[in-house]
Enzyme design. Structure first.
Site, PDB file in Angstrom:
ATOM      1  CG  ASN A   1       1.258  -4.874   7.731  1.00 22.24           C
ATOM      2  OD1 ASN A   1       1.876  -5.648   8.426  1.00 22.24           O
ATOM      3  ND2 ASN A   1      -0.060  -4.774   7.772  1.00 22.24           N
TER       4      ASN A   1
ATOM      5  CB  ALA B   1      -0.912  -0.015   1.212  1.00 16.33           C
TER       6      ALA B   1
ATOM      7  CG  HIS C   1       0.840   5.536   3.724  1.00 13.10           C
ATOM      8  ND1 HIS C   1       0.572   5.314   5.053  1.00 13.10           N
ATOM      9  CD2 HIS C   1       0.063   4.665   3.045  1.00 13.10           C
ATOM     10  CE1 HIS C   1      -0.313   4.334   5.167  1.00 13.10           C
ATOM     11  NE2 HIS C   1      -0.652   3.927   3.958  1.00 13.10           N
TER      12      HIS C   1
HETATM   13  N1  LIG Z   1       2.068  -4.662   3.288  1.00 11.01           N
HETATM   14  C1  LIG Z   1       1.064  -3.839   3.005  1.00 11.01           C
HETATM   15  O1  LIG Z   1       1.244  -2.835   2.312  1.00 11.01           O
HETATM   16  C2  LIG Z   1      -0.290  -4.113   3.525  1.00 11.01           C
HETATM   17  C3  LIG Z   1      -0.522  -5.198   4.328  1.00 11.01           C
HETATM   18  N2  LIG Z   1      -1.775  -5.493   4.780  1.00 11.01           N
HETATM   19  C4  LIG Z   1      -1.934  -6.683   5.613  1.00 11.01           C
HETATM   20  O2  LIG Z   1      -2.277  -7.767   4.766  1.00 11.01           O
HETATM   21  C5  LIG Z   1      -3.053  -8.719   5.485  1.00 11.01           C
HETATM   22  C6  LIG Z   1      -4.335  -9.017   4.700  1.00 11.01           C
HETATM   23  O3  LIG Z   1      -5.099  -7.846   4.571  1.00 11.01           O
HETATM   24  P1  LIG Z   1      -6.649  -7.895   4.175  1.00 11.01           P
HETATM   25  O4  LIG Z   1      -6.841  -8.814   3.034  1.00 11.01           O
HETATM   26  O5  LIG Z   1      -7.114  -6.508   4.080  1.00 11.01           O
HETATM   27  O6  LIG Z   1      -7.238  -8.551   5.484  1.00 11.01           O
HETATM   28  P2  LIG Z   1      -8.708  -9.194   5.674  1.00 11.01           P
HETATM   29  O7  LIG Z   1      -9.009  -9.097   7.119  1.00 11.01           O
HETATM   30  O8  LIG Z   1      -9.658  -8.609   4.696  1.00 11.01           O
HETATM   31  O9  LIG Z   1      -8.454 -10.715   5.263  1.00 11.01           O
HETATM   32  C7  LIG Z   1      -7.790 -11.649   6.065  1.00 11.01           C
HETATM   33  C8  LIG Z   1      -8.462 -12.989   5.822  1.00 11.01           C
HETATM   34  O10 LIG Z   1      -7.768 -14.012   6.555  1.00 11.01           O
HETATM   35  C9  LIG Z   1      -8.765 -14.919   6.994  1.00 11.01           C
HETATM   36  N3  LIG Z   1      -8.301 -15.806   8.070  1.00 11.01           N
HETATM   37  C10 LIG Z   1      -8.402 -15.628   9.401  1.00 11.01           C
HETATM   38  N4  LIG Z   1      -7.947 -16.736  10.043  1.00 11.01           N
HETATM   39  C11 LIG Z   1      -7.559 -17.609   9.080  1.00 11.01           C
HETATM   40  C12 LIG Z   1      -7.024 -18.921   9.104  1.00 11.01           C
HETATM   41  N5  LIG Z   1      -6.780 -19.560  10.249  1.00 11.01           N
HETATM   42  N6  LIG Z   1      -6.747 -19.543   7.932  1.00 11.01           N
HETATM   43  C13 LIG Z   1      -6.969 -18.914   6.764  1.00 11.01           C
HETATM   44  N7  LIG Z   1      -7.497 -17.666   6.676  1.00 11.01           N
HETATM   45  C14 LIG Z   1      -7.774 -17.017   7.823  1.00 11.01           C
HETATM   46  C15 LIG Z   1      -9.924 -14.041   7.419  1.00 11.01           C
HETATM   47  O11 LIG Z   1     -11.117 -14.792   7.511  1.00 11.01           O
HETATM   48  C16 LIG Z   1      -9.931 -13.018   6.284  1.00 11.01           C
HETATM   49  O12 LIG Z   1     -10.749 -13.460   5.215  1.00 11.01           O
HETATM   50  C17 LIG Z   1      -3.304  -8.105   6.868  1.00 11.01           C
HETATM   51  O13 LIG Z   1      -2.349  -8.594   7.799  1.00 11.01           O
HETATM   52  C18 LIG Z   1      -3.047  -6.620   6.628  1.00 11.01           C
HETATM   53  O14 LIG Z   1      -2.663  -5.958   7.803  1.00 11.01           O
HETATM   54  C19 LIG Z   1      -2.851  -4.733   4.409  1.00 11.01           C
HETATM   55  C20 LIG Z   1      -2.661  -3.628   3.631  1.00 11.01           C
HETATM   56  C21 LIG Z   1      -1.378  -3.200   3.176  1.00 11.01           C
HETATM   57  O1  LIG Z   2      -0.021  -0.564   6.255  1.00  8.85           O
HETATM   58  C1  LIG Z   2      -1.083  -1.211   6.141  1.00  8.85           C
HETATM   59  O2  LIG Z   2      -1.208  -2.353   6.594  1.00  8.85           O
HETATM   60  C2  LIG Z   2      -2.261  -0.657   5.430  1.00  8.85           C
HETATM   61  C3  LIG Z   2      -2.174   0.734   5.026  1.00  8.85           C
HETATM   62  O3  LIG Z   2      -1.605   1.599   5.658  1.00  8.85           O
HETATM   63  C4  LIG Z   2      -2.836   1.106   3.793  1.00  8.85           C
HETATM   64  O4  LIG Z   2      -3.497   0.251   3.175  1.00  8.85           O
HETATM   65  O5  LIG Z   2      -2.679   2.251   3.378  1.00  8.85           O
END
Ligand SMILES: NC(=O)C1=CN([C@@H]2O[C@H](COP(=O)(O)OP(=O)(O)OC[C@H]3O[C@@H](n4cnc5c(N)ncnc54)[C@H](O)[C@@H]3O)[C@@H](O)[C@H]2O)C=CC1
Ligand SMILES: O=C([O-])CC(=O)C(=O)O
Length: 273
Positions: free
Chosen positions: A195, A127, A225
């Site tokens: 993250n 992101a 950001h």
């Molecule tokens: N590096 C980056 O730039 C960014 C990282 N992230 C991170 O990426 C990750 C995913 O983000 P989103 O898709 O928005 O989250 P989300 O909350 O929409 O999806 C996570 C999914 O994991 C599932 N889950 C929970 N327990 C589980 C298990 N035991 N086995 C399999 N699946 C399971 C949930 O049911 C949910 O569907 C989060 O940790 C978030 O913080 C999000 C945005 C930016």
């Molecule tokens: O860092 C993250 O996990 C998510 C975040 O800030 C963004 O989506 O802008």
């Protein structure tokens, strides 16, 4: 004479939320060199219904069932699950694309395991932006990296740091600085929100030397950001305004960054570091 085409990389997705679902759809539509083979989901019945709509349906499984089936896992699940998703892949010399980058700081042994076994942990730009320039600058000397994150209130509520420090943001009317510190501290206090800061720090001068401010802003609709870098090769600053996905904490561009990253793995032309 051209060589036979290598077999596609078998890709598994761990977590079928905002990021996982979009990445599954893109893989199903076709990313050259990649083939979706399985998805791990918490609610397998619900995931199974979504996966049945794909052109090439794949099974919804438990995390522990993925490693024998795939060459690469896309980790896009809650941060606490990072080690159980990533470890079996890197210990088998395979790749893991990691979105919950913040959790890497409390599981640095995973990086050592990847080194020992010839695996690889890939943190996509996600992101944020400009990690290509930051990693290039890190080949020289970076003097300072500063990140200022501004988020709508609903992108921050529920973060453990707020409860621990008795900070209430639900009713604020003006922007409020809620955190000043390092990405290492933010990874603990905001495990689902920062993250991006950890990814920036890993590309640059590390989670203890990067400085970070987090603001809650009731007037904002986008996660914003700003990054400022001072290095011996260049000074640069950049800003991204992320439109939230179905998950208000996650910008829409995050899944697109993963898709671009998967496409680059075997592209004949690869642009950007
Ligand atoms: N590096 C980056 O730039 C960014 C990282 N992230 C991170 O990426 C990750 C995913 O983000 P989103 O898709 O928005 O989250 P989300 O909350 O929409 O999806 C996570 C999914 O994991 C599932 N889950 C929970 N327990 C589980 C298990 N035991 N086995 C399999 N699946 C399971 C949930 O049911 C949910 O569907 C989060 O940790 C978030 O913080 C999000 C945005 C930016
Ligand atoms: O860092 C993250 O996990 C998510 C975040 O800030 C963004 O989506 O802008």
């Amino acid at each position: 004479m051209s060589q036979a085409r290598p077999r596609p990389l078998r890709v598994a997705i761990a977590g079928l939320g905002a990021v996982g679902q979009r990445v599954a759809e893109a893989l199903d539509a076709g990313i050259p060199g990649c083939e979706l083979v399985a998805v791990a989901a918490r609610d397998k019945a619900k995931a199974g219904r979504m996966l049945a709509t794909l052109r090439q349906p794949v099974p919804a499984l438990d995390i522990a069932e993925l490693p024998p089936l795939a060459d690469l896992v896309v980790e896009c699940a809650p941060a606490a699950l990072l080690p159980q998703i990533v470890r079996p892949f890197v210990e088998a010399g395979k790749k893991a694309v990691v979105l919950s980058a913040g959790a890497l700081l409390s599981h640095e042994d995973l990086i050592e395991a990847a080194r020992r076994h010839g695996g690889q942990i890939i943190v996509p730009t996600g992101a944020v932006l400009g990690l290509d320039a930051v990693s290039a600058a890190a080949e020289g000397e970076i003097h300072a990296v500063r990140m200022i994150t501004r988020k709508p209130v609903r992108g921050l509520v529920g973060a453990p740091y707020l409860a621990e420090h008795d900070i209430r943001i639900e009713d604020i009317r003006e922007p409020l600085r809620i955190f000043q510190g390092t990405p290492r501290e933010a990874a603990v206090g905001f495990p689902a929100n920062l993250n991006v800061a950890v990814a920036l720090s890993l590309a640059g001068i590390g989670p203890d030397r990067t400085s970070l401010e987090i603001w809650a802003d009731p007037a904002l609709t986008r996660n914003t950001h700003r990054i400022e870098v001072e290095a011996d090769s260049a000074s640069f600053s950049m800003t991204i305004e992320n439109i939230p996905s179905e998950n208000p904490k996650t910008g829409r561009i995050t899944a697109l960054s993963v898709i671009a990253c998967l496409r680059k793995l075997s592209a004949p032309l690869r642009v950007g570091t």
